[in-house]
Scaffold this motif. Sequence first.
Motif, PDB file in Angstrom:
ATOM      1  N   VAL A  68      15.967  -2.958  14.839  1.00 31.11           N
ATOM      2  CA  VAL A  68      15.707  -2.484  16.189  1.00 31.11           C
ATOM      3  C   VAL A  68      14.808  -3.473  16.929  1.00 31.11           C
ATOM      4  O   VAL A  68      14.201  -4.353  16.318  1.00 31.11           O
ATOM      5  N   TYR A  69      14.758  -3.327  18.243  1.00 37.79           N
ATOM      6  CA  TYR A  69      13.841  -4.144  19.032  1.00 37.79           C
ATOM      7  C   TYR A  69      13.298  -3.306  20.187  1.00 37.79           C
ATOM      8  O   TYR A  69      13.900  -2.308  20.597  1.00 37.79           O
ATOM      9  N   ALA A  70      12.170  -3.738  20.694  1.00 39.60           N
ATOM     10  CA  ALA A  70      11.540  -3.036  21.808  1.00 39.60           C
ATOM     11  C   ALA A  70      12.213  -3.426  23.118  1.00 39.60           C
ATOM     12  O   ALA A  70      12.572  -4.589  23.325  1.00 39.60           O
ATOM     13  N   LYS A  71      12.413  -2.460  23.997  1.00 37.75           N
ATOM     14  CA  LYS A  71      13.054  -2.705  25.287  1.00 37.75           C
ATOM     15  C   LYS A  71      12.219  -2.103  26.407  1.00 37.75           C
ATOM     16  O   LYS A  71      11.496  -1.120  26.230  1.00 37.75           O
ATOM     17  N   ALA A  72      12.349  -2.722  27.567  1.00 38.85           N
ATOM     18  CA  ALA A  72      11.684  -2.184  28.750  1.00 38.85           C
ATOM     19  C   ALA A  72      12.426  -0.938  29.237  1.00 38.85           C
ATOM     20  O   ALA A  72      13.609  -0.742  28.944  1.00 38.85           O
ATOM     21  N   ASP A  73      11.750  -0.102  29.979  1.00 39.04           N
ATOM     22  CA  ASP A  73      12.358   1.146  30.437  1.00 39.04           C
ATOM     23  C   ASP A  73      13.598   0.899  31.287  1.00 39.04           C
ATOM     24  O   ASP A  73      14.566   1.661  31.220  1.00 39.04           O
ATOM     25  N   ASP A  74      13.596  -0.160  32.083  1.00 40.78           N
ATOM     26  CA  ASP A  74      14.721  -0.434  32.974  1.00 40.78           C
ATOM     27  C   ASP A  74      15.665  -1.499  32.425  1.00 40.78           C
ATOM     28  O   ASP A  74      16.549  -1.995  33.127  1.00 40.78           O
ATOM     29  N   GLU A  75      15.509  -1.866  31.156  1.00 39.35           N
ATOM     30  CA  GLU A  75      16.343  -2.910  30.549  1.00 39.35           C
ATOM     31  C   GLU A  75      17.694  -2.340  30.131  1.00 39.35           C
ATOM     32  O   GLU A  75      17.748  -1.335  29.414  1.00 39.35           O
ATOM     33  N   PRO A  76      18.824  -2.953  30.553  1.00 36.36           N
ATOM     34  CA  PRO A  76      20.139  -2.458  30.125  1.00 36.36           C
ATOM     35  C   PRO A  76      20.351  -2.693  28.626  1.00 36.36           C
ATOM     36  O   PRO A  76      19.773  -3.615  28.044  1.00 36.36           O
ATOM     37  N   THR A  77      21.198  -1.868  28.025  1.00 36.31           N
ATOM     38  CA  THR A  77      21.404  -1.962  26.571  1.00 36.31           C
ATOM     39  C   THR A  77      22.908  -1.999  26.249  1.00 36.31           C
ATOM     40  O   THR A  77      23.436  -1.082  25.615  1.00 36.31           O
ATOM     41  N   PRO A  78      23.618  -3.065  26.639  1.00 32.60           N
ATOM     42  CA  PRO A  78      25.059  -3.119  26.359  1.00 32.60           C
ATOM     43  C   PRO A  78      25.386  -3.417  24.903  1.00 32.60           C
ATOM     44  O   PRO A  78      26.533  -3.244  24.482  1.00 32.60           O
ATOM     45  N   PHE A  79      24.395  -3.868  24.109  1.00 35.10           N
ATOM     46  CA  PHE A  79      24.671  -4.270  22.735  1.00 35.10           C
ATOM     47  C   PHE A  79      24.075  -3.329  21.699  1.00 35.10           C
ATOM     48  O   PHE A  79      23.965  -3.682  20.521  1.00 35.10           O
ATOM     49  N   GLY A  80      23.696  -2.130  22.106  1.00 36.81           N
ATOM     50  CA  GLY A  80      23.081  -1.229  21.149  1.00 36.81           C
ATOM     51  C   GLY A  80      22.910   0.169  21.689  1.00 36.81           C
ATOM     52  O   GLY A  80      23.404   0.508  22.772  1.00 36.81           O
ATOM     53  N   THR A  81      22.203   0.992  20.925  1.00 37.26           N
ATOM     54  CA  THR A  81      21.961   2.386  21.258  1.00 37.26           C
ATOM     55  C   THR A  81      20.461   2.639  21.320  1.00 37.26           C
ATOM     56  O   THR A  81      19.725   2.240  20.408  1.00 37.26           O
ATOM     57  N   VAL A  82      20.016   3.300  22.369  1.00 38.79           N
ATOM     58  CA  VAL A  82      18.599   3.659  22.489  1.00 38.79           C
ATOM     59  C   VAL A  82      18.333   4.859  21.592  1.00 38.79           C
ATOM     60  O   VAL A  82      18.910   5.943  21.778  1.00 38.79           O
ATOM     61  N   LEU A  83      17.490   4.667  20.592  1.00 41.14           N
ATOM     62  CA  LEU A  83      17.200   5.719  19.623  1.00 41.14           C
ATOM     63  C   LEU A  83      15.965   6.529  19.987  1.00 41.14           C
ATOM     64  O   LEU A  83      15.815   7.680  19.567  1.00 41.14           O
ATOM     65  N   ALA A  84      15.064   5.917  20.729  1.00 42.18           N
ATOM     66  CA  ALA A  84      13.821   6.555  21.144  1.00 42.18           C
ATOM     67  C   ALA A  84      13.293   5.759  22.339  1.00 42.18           C
ATOM     68  O   ALA A  84      13.766   4.644  22.596  1.00 42.18           O
ATOM     69  N   PRO A  85      12.351   6.289  23.077  1.00 38.27           N
ATOM     70  CA  PRO A  85      11.821   5.543  24.223  1.00 38.27           C
ATOM     71  C   PRO A  85      11.362   4.141  23.827  1.00 38.27           C
ATOM     72  O   PRO A  85      10.523   3.962  22.948  1.00 38.27           O
ATOM     73  N   GLY A  86      11.979   3.135  24.455  1.00 37.89           N
ATOM     74  CA  GLY A  86      11.602   1.757  24.200  1.00 37.89           C
ATOM     75  C   GLY A  86      12.150   1.157  22.919  1.00 37.89           C
ATOM     76  O   GLY A  86      11.812   0.025  22.574  1.00 37.89           O
ATOM     77  N   ILE A  87      13.030   1.868  22.200  1.00 40.98           N
ATOM     78  CA  ILE A  87      13.567   1.389  20.914  1.00 40.98           C
ATOM     79  C   ILE A  87      15.088   1.329  20.990  1.00 40.98           C
ATOM     80  O   ILE A  87      15.750   2.344  21.226  1.00 40.98           O
ATOM     81  N   ASN A  88      15.643   0.131  20.777  1.00 38.84           N
ATOM     82  CA  ASN A  88      17.095  -0.063  20.821  1.00 38.84           C
ATOM     83  C   ASN A  88      17.589  -0.589  19.475  1.00 38.84           C
ATOM     84  O   ASN A  88      16.957  -1.457  18.871  1.00 38.84           O
ATOM     85  N   ALA A  89      18.724  -0.060  18.996  1.00 39.78           N
ATOM     86  CA  ALA A  89      19.326  -0.494  17.725  1.00 39.78           C
ATOM     87  C   ALA A  89      20.636  -1.220  18.005  1.00 39.78           C
ATOM     88  O   ALA A  89      21.475  -0.742  18.767  1.00 39.78           O
TER      89      ALA A  89
END
Length: 215
Positions: free
Chosen positions: A11-32
Motif C-alpha cells: 500500500v501507499y499513502a495518498k492525498a485526499d484529492d489524489e485519483p486512484t486509477p491503479f488501486g483500491t482505497v482501503l482506508a482514508p489515505g491508504i491505497n492498495a
Amino acid sequence: MEVRLTGILQVYAKADDEPTPFGTVLAPGINAHYHQHIFSVRVDPMVDGLHNSVVETDVVSLPYDPSSNHAGNAFITQSTTLSKASDGARDINYEGDRRWAIVNPKRRHPYSGKLAGYTITGLRGATVPLKTRDEGVVAKRAPWARKPLWVVKDVETEKGSRMWPSGKYMPQTRETPEDSVTNWVKGDDTLEEQDVLVYLTTGMLYFPNSQRLRC
C-alpha cells in the motif's frame, strides 16, 4: 500441488484529492495496488525413461455432412508433436480446449493404442496473460510470464541442468537474462524423444477489495 496467495498488501499513502486509477482505497489515505501473481512451475518428467516428447491436442468440430455428420455434432481431436526448439513456446487455445501430454513415444496403452503419458490440465482456468508492456522492465526480465507453457530440451553442464526460466539472478536485472527460457526455445534442435523440461505458467490478477460480504 497447491499455491496459496498469502502476505500483506503493498500500500501507499495518498492525498485526499489524489485519483486512484491503479488501486483500491482501503482506508482514508491508504491505497492498495492492482497487481498480478504469476508463478512458473518447472516439471522435469521421466515417463518410462528420459526420452520423452510433448504432444499438443486441440478439439476440432467437423463440418456438416448429410452422410457422416448429419446431426452436426461430431468433433475429433487433432494432435501435433512439438518437434523443434522454436516450437516450445505455446499459447492457450480456448476454442479448441487445448491440452498437452508428456509422452513416451515407445510406450503405448495396450487397449487404446495411445501413447503412454500424462496430460497437463488446469492451466486454462489459471492462466492470465501478463498485463505489463513487452518493452517494460517486468516483461523484459521475466519473459516466461508471456506464455502459459514452455517446452525446452534439458542441457547438462558442469553447473547442472537448466533450472531458472528467467536466470538465477532475475531480480537484479532490468533486461532478459541470457540463460533464460526465451533463448532456450530458439533454433531447430529436436524436442522429440529427448530429456525435456516443461515450464507451466499459472497465476491470477488481483484487485484489492475493501468490501466485506456477510452471509
